[in-house]
Every structure is written in C-alpha cells, then in structure tokens.
Scaffold this motif. Sequence first.
Motif, PDB file in Angstrom:
ATOM      1  N   ASN A 154       0.806  -1.220   0.000  1.00 17.79           N
ATOM      2  CA  ASN A 154       0.000   0.000   0.000  1.00 17.79           C
ATOM      3  C   ASN A 154       0.837   1.267   0.000  1.00 17.79           C
ATOM      4  N   THR A 155       2.031   1.174   0.592  1.00 17.67           N
ATOM      5  CA  THR A 155       2.867   2.358   0.741  1.00 17.67           C
ATOM      6  C   THR A 155       4.311   2.031   0.385  1.00 17.67           C
ATOM      7  N   GLU A 156       5.094   3.087   0.246  1.00 12.55           N
ATOM      8  CA  GLU A 156       6.525   2.903   0.006  1.00 12.55           C
ATOM      9  C   GLU A 156       7.152   2.093   1.137  1.00 12.55           C
ATOM     10  N   ALA A 157       6.761   2.387   2.373  1.00 10.86           N
ATOM     11  CA  ALA A 157       7.327   1.683   3.525  1.00 10.86           C
ATOM     12  C   ALA A 157       7.000   0.194   3.490  1.00 10.86           C
ATOM     13  N   ASP A 158       5.764  -0.152   3.068  1.00 14.19           N
ATOM     14  CA  ASP A 158       5.383  -1.561   2.959  1.00 14.19           C
ATOM     15  C   ASP A 158       6.281  -2.291   1.971  1.00 14.19           C
ATOM     16  N   CYS A 159       6.490  -1.697   0.819  1.00 11.94           N
ATOM     17  CA  CYS A 159       7.264  -2.337  -0.236  1.00 11.94           C
ATOM     18  C   CYS A 159       8.733  -2.474   0.149  1.00 11.94           C
ATOM     19  N   GLU A 160       9.264  -1.449   0.772  1.00 10.47           N
ATOM     20  CA  GLU A 160      10.646  -1.517   1.239  1.00 10.47           C
ATOM     21  C   GLU A 160      10.788  -2.620   2.292  1.00 10.47           C
ATOM     22  N   ALA A 161       9.802  -2.739   3.172  1.00 10.79           N
ATOM     23  CA  ALA A 161       9.860  -3.739   4.234  1.00 10.79           C
ATOM     24  C   ALA A 161       9.830  -5.158   3.683  1.00 10.79           C
ATOM     25  N   VAL A 162       9.044  -5.384   2.634  1.00 10.96           N
ATOM     26  CA  VAL A 162       8.982  -6.714   2.027  1.00 10.96           C
ATOM     27  C   VAL A 162      10.344  -7.118   1.473  1.00 10.96           C
ATOM     28  N   MET A 163      11.002  -6.209   0.766  1.00 13.79           N
ATOM     29  CA  MET A 163      12.306  -6.530   0.179  1.00 13.79           C
ATOM     30  C   MET A 163      13.379  -6.693   1.254  1.00 13.79           C
ATOM     31  N   ASP A 164      13.324  -5.855   2.280  1.00 15.92           N
ATOM     32  CA  ASP A 164      14.285  -5.991   3.377  1.00 15.92           C
ATOM     33  C   ASP A 164      14.099  -7.322   4.092  1.00 15.92           C
ATOM     34  N   ALA A 165      12.854  -7.760   4.217  1.00 13.78           N
ATOM     35  CA  ALA A 165      12.589  -9.042   4.868  1.00 13.78           C
ATOM     36  C   ALA A 165      13.205 -10.188   4.073  1.00 13.78           C
ATOM     37  N   ALA A 166      13.135 -10.099   2.745  1.00 16.28           N
ATOM     38  CA  ALA A 166      13.729 -11.145   1.907  1.00 16.28           C
ATOM     39  C   ALA A 166      15.236 -11.195   2.082  1.00 16.28           C
ATOM     40  N   LEU A 167      15.863 -10.026   2.099  1.00 17.78           N
ATOM     41  CA  LEU A 167      17.319  -9.984   2.262  1.00 17.78           C
ATOM     42  C   LEU A 167      17.734 -10.450   3.652  1.00 17.78           C
ATOM     43  N   THR A 168      16.947 -10.102   4.650  1.00 19.56           N
ATOM     44  CA  THR A 168      17.255 -10.549   6.007  1.00 19.56           C
ATOM     45  C   THR A 168      17.114 -12.065   6.128  1.00 19.56           C
ATOM     46  N   ALA A 169      16.081 -12.608   5.505  1.00 18.79           N
ATOM     47  CA  ALA A 169      15.810 -14.042   5.619  1.00 18.79           C
ATOM     48  C   ALA A 169      16.794 -14.879   4.815  1.00 18.79           C
ATOM     49  N   TYR A 170      17.132 -14.423   3.607  1.00 17.43           N
ATOM     50  CA  TYR A 170      17.901 -15.274   2.695  1.00 17.43           C
ATOM     51  C   TYR A 170      19.171 -14.638   2.135  1.00 17.43           C
ATOM     52  N   GLY A 171      19.314 -13.327   2.287  1.00 12.13           N
ATOM     53  CA  GLY A 171      20.504 -12.664   1.778  1.00 12.13           C
ATOM     54  C   GLY A 171      20.562 -12.530   0.279  1.00 12.13           C
ATOM     55  N   ALA A 172      19.416 -12.652  -0.398  1.00 18.57           N
ATOM     56  CA  ALA A 172      19.395 -12.569  -1.864  1.00 18.57           C
ATOM     57  C   ALA A 172      18.013 -12.160  -2.335  1.00 18.57           C
TER      58      ALA A 172
END
Length: 267
Positions: free
Chosen positions: A76-94
């Motif tokens: 819904n927001t820029e913050a939501d989208c940034e959080a999704v990608m950061d979560a992927a990098l935190t979880a898997y590093g890629a």
Amino acid sequence: MNPDWLKDPRSLFDIRDKVAVVTGASGAFGSLAAKVLAGAGARLVLAAGNESTVAQTASECRALGAEVHIVARRPNTEADCEAVMDAALTAYGALDILVVASGMNDPCPITDMSPERFDAVMDGNVTGAWLLCRAFGRRAILRGTKAKVVLVSSARGKLGHPAGYSAYCASKAATDGLTRALGCEWGKHGITVNAIAPTVFRSPLTAWMFEDNEKANKVRADFLARVPLGRLGEPEDLAGPLLFLCSRASDFHTGHTVYADGGYTAG
C-alpha cells in the motif's frame, strides 16, 4: 555457444534455491505462483495483508519442500514495499525473482464510479506494482543480480469489457506499459521484466463458471464462443509461462505481456 545446456534442456528452467518474493500470495494467482515456485525449488517470501490466508499458502508451499518466510503486509505504501524486500534480504541474503500478484477490481459503471473508487483500483494494480518494482530494482541493481520480475496483467489490458471495467482495464493497460518501460530501462542491468495476462482460469472466485447449471452453462458458452481453444483456463495453463519467465529460459525475453488466454485476445 556453450552447449552444456543441450545435455539437459530442462536445466534452463531450473530455479532451485532462487529467492522469490510473491506479493498477493493469499489471492488466486499469487497462491498458485507461490506453489509453482515452491515445487520448482525456490525459497519464498510471501507477502499479503491477510496473515491467516497467506499462512495457509505458506503451509502448502512447505509441504512441497520449500523454505518460506511470511510478511503480513500489502504493497500500500513505500514503507510496505521496502519492508517486504528488506525481509527477503534478512531471511535469505538474496533477491532473484519478484512476482507481483497483488491487485484488485471494483466493477462499476463509470457514470456511477467515484474518483476515490477509481483511485483505489489504480493504486492496487499500478501504484503498488510500481513501488514494489522500485524497491526490488534498487536492491537487485545494487547487488548486480540478474533478476526476474513478473507482473500480472489481464486480457482486459488489451480488450474492453461492458460490465463497468473502466478502472480495471485502464489499470491493466498501465501494467502492460510499466512492463515495457522497465523492460527497456533495466535491460542494461540484466533484469528481465515481463507480464502474464490471463483470462478466466479456475480459482475460488471463478469456480461457479465451471459448474453445470443453467446460469453457468450460458455464461460459459457465450464466453467460449470467443476463445479459439474452446475451454476455460486451468492453473497449469499459468504455471508453464510463470516458470519460463522466472528462469533463465527467458533471459532474452523482456518487456513482453504473455497472454495465457486460449487465444482470446488473438481474434
């Protein structure tokens, strides 16, 4: 030409251990995409606003042997989208694959539709996809990842509809435009951007069209009169194009909208 792939052409479709972000993972196409990528060996980040529903999708993906991380957020927001990608990098590093399956429709005659309802459809189908692509692209480009982006369009991005689809058709035409623009913009980075555009396929929302009763038979017959292959879509009809667009088999394909529609838009 490196001939190694000729020993096993199926290797072109290999996405084992790739990290795939799927948004709208609680919806019909999103949950299907998640399970297809899970079965193909990808590691998943599933994002959706309905945590209980996406948890069910995650459970089905884990049953297929996939690692799954859930993010209970809509784009819904820029913050939501940034959080999704950061979560992927935190979880898997890629970050290797993005499938944007989040979206909405709100049929209404244009003469009755408020600007607020129109904006909601455009935000759900276009602005959210744009924000997700921006967040994904920033990270993929910085990391030098040869990534894959798949947006979800519709036959209605090319064809109109009489049932109050002025917002939806406009939003899916915009999705096709975003696909072409990013295909051109990100080519130099080795990131491909394509869209899948289905027509009616079997899902909880369309199950009634597959039933054997007077209403369904009439609606289906009227619709199939315009479908050259003469049937409605099944989930596997979308699985093949999805896997193609997420794998190195599509490395020379970008900016395209692939119509999974039985020939509906060809006529």
